[in-house]
Scaffold this active site. Sequence first.
Site: not given
Ligand code: 8X3
Length: 254
Positions: A139, A152
């Site tokens: 990502s 995340y």
């Molecule tokens: C998703 C992109 O910008 O929500 O992997 O982290 S973000």
Amino acid sequence: MSTRTAVVTGASSGIGAATARKLAEAGFHVVLTARRTDRLDALAAELTQAGRSVSVHALDVTDRAAVDAFATDLGEFPPLHVLVNNAGGAVGTDPVATADPADWRAMYEVNVLGVLNVTQALLPALSASGDGTIVVLSSTAGLATYEGGGGYVAAKHGAHVIAETLRLELNGHPVRIIEIAPGMVKTEEFALTRFRGDAERANAVYAGVAEPLTADDVADTVCWAVTRPSHVNVDLLVLRPRAQASNYKVHRVQ
Ligand code: 8X3
């Protein structure tokens, strides 16, 4: 040429399902894996109807014993050429100061250990094929951070590091490592899961953005990358919608 086999994790929806479709259209035998077999069965029925070659295997990438058993079962299939590590996701947007460690643990489990588990288990088969490709769907969160993204972002940095390290460690082996890092992709479930089912907050992520990327856009890129000639390695490909210039800078029409 004999059929090439590709395994896709998290194939029950979003980028995983779209990637499975594209690879099947491109002539791969695709092994669809995810926890939700009802969705996999529906996708498999659709693809089989269209004359594609697919099979289904229930798999939780965080369950190492299940992943090892899956690798053993795969022995029945032709040589394995492609693994697409797609399973992953975000839970919560709490700041570092107050985030629940359980959310961070869950994100590390699926985004990092999930990639590690499946990659370790399938690497012998990929290597034995003499021409293996491992895709890590990371990502843009694996490359830069933003407020509320901490857990995340940390996990996706982990996935990014797996890809970079593995490429170094496998240098000289017949396996290439491709990392695809998408930015804003509008899928059925990503934002909804992140906001724990709050559809209003999930929709707000894409508010005013003319054309966020779709799962098909990303799948198209994955398919392109894995179908390059074997000596061509797409190390890292960052993919964003035109409206997004960075994790922060998104053009929205009011
Ligand atoms: C998703 C992109 O910008 O929500 O992997 O982290 S973000």
